[in-house]
Design a protein around this motif. Structure first.
Motif, short mmCIF file in Angstrom:
data_model
loop_
_atom_site.label_atom_id
_atom_site.label_comp_id
_atom_site.label_asym_id
_atom_site.label_seq_id
_atom_site.Cartn_x
_atom_site.Cartn_y
_atom_site.Cartn_z
N SER A 39 46.30 -21.95 6.52
CA SER A 39 45.35 -21.39 5.54
C SER A 39 45.84 -21.56 4.12
CB SER A 39 45.10 -19.90 5.83
OG SER A 39 44.45 -19.75 7.07
N ASN A 43 43.70 -23.85 1.53
CA ASN A 43 43.14 -23.27 0.31
C ASN A 43 43.72 -23.89 -0.96
OD1 ASN A 43 41.10 -20.94 0.67
ND2 ASN A 43 42.57 -20.69 2.34
N ASP A 60 38.23 -20.60 7.59
CA ASP A 60 39.50 -20.00 7.99
C ASP A 60 39.32 -19.19 9.27
OD1 ASP A 60 42.35 -19.05 7.17
OD2 ASP A 60 41.24 -17.21 7.64
#
Length: 193
Positions: A39, A43, A60
């Protein structure tokens, strides 16, 4: 499959969307153990790609389980359904002309292969976020490994449930050896963004 359902072709094609946005749509399927960095890297990459004018979105695992997949558990069948649903959503993003980053443990090779088959060749890139169980346990930002080892979380990948690492991923991001920023730059270079 339900009867009396007929596919309706869209008036705007994926190719037209890609041409207008000036980018190729693709699924970046981040897979790896909990706390490997999926994640975080997804991101950070999305921010960099967005800053460079790309249409990008992150799906996610935890976030999806707050909504679309909140009815699923963590047994093997639920995990398979979780990935099947995400694959279908990711396919919609590809059709919309986006770069979609999916950050899911997705522990089973076969489930990841099922998603690969949903899209055209070259539209699914398996990104193995590589980190050992030992390193992930040390990181453990959510305290999940500790809970799993105490028996408070059943079916925890890497402890009481299996993880099948990719055999031939398109991209390997080794988070034991490289920083988040270095991994993001590797992705930027691989995708020529």
């Amino acid at each position: 499959m339900a009867e009396n359902i007929v596919w309706h072709d869209a008036s705007v094609t994926k190719e037209e969307r890609e041409e207008k946005s000036g980018q190729k749509s693709v699924i970046l399927w981040f897979t790896g153990l909990s706390a490997s960095g999926k994640s975080t890297i997804a991101n950070a990459f999305a921010r960099e790609a967005f800053n460079r004018g790309k249409a990008v979105y992150v799906l996610d695992g935890d976030n999806i389980r707050h909504g679309l997949n909140k009815d699923l558990g963590f047994d093997e069948d639920s995990r398979k359904e979780n990935i099947r649903r995400i694959g279908e959503v990711a396919k919609l993003f590809v059709d919309a002309g986006h770069i979609v980053c999916t950050a899911f443990i997705s522990p089973y090779r076969q489930d990841r292969e099922v998603v690969r088959q949903l899209v055209e060749d070259g539209e699914f890139l398996e990104v193995y976020v590589k980190a050992s169980v030992e390193i992930c346990e040390i990181r453990d930002p959510k305290g999940l490994y500790k809970k799993a080892k105490a028996g408070k979380i059943p079916n925890f990948t890497g402890i009481s449930a299996p993880y099948e690492a990719p055999n031939n991923p398109e991209i390997i991001l080794d988070t034991e050896q490289y920083s988040i920023e270095e991994c993001v730059q590797q992705l930027i270079k691989e995708l020529n963004i």
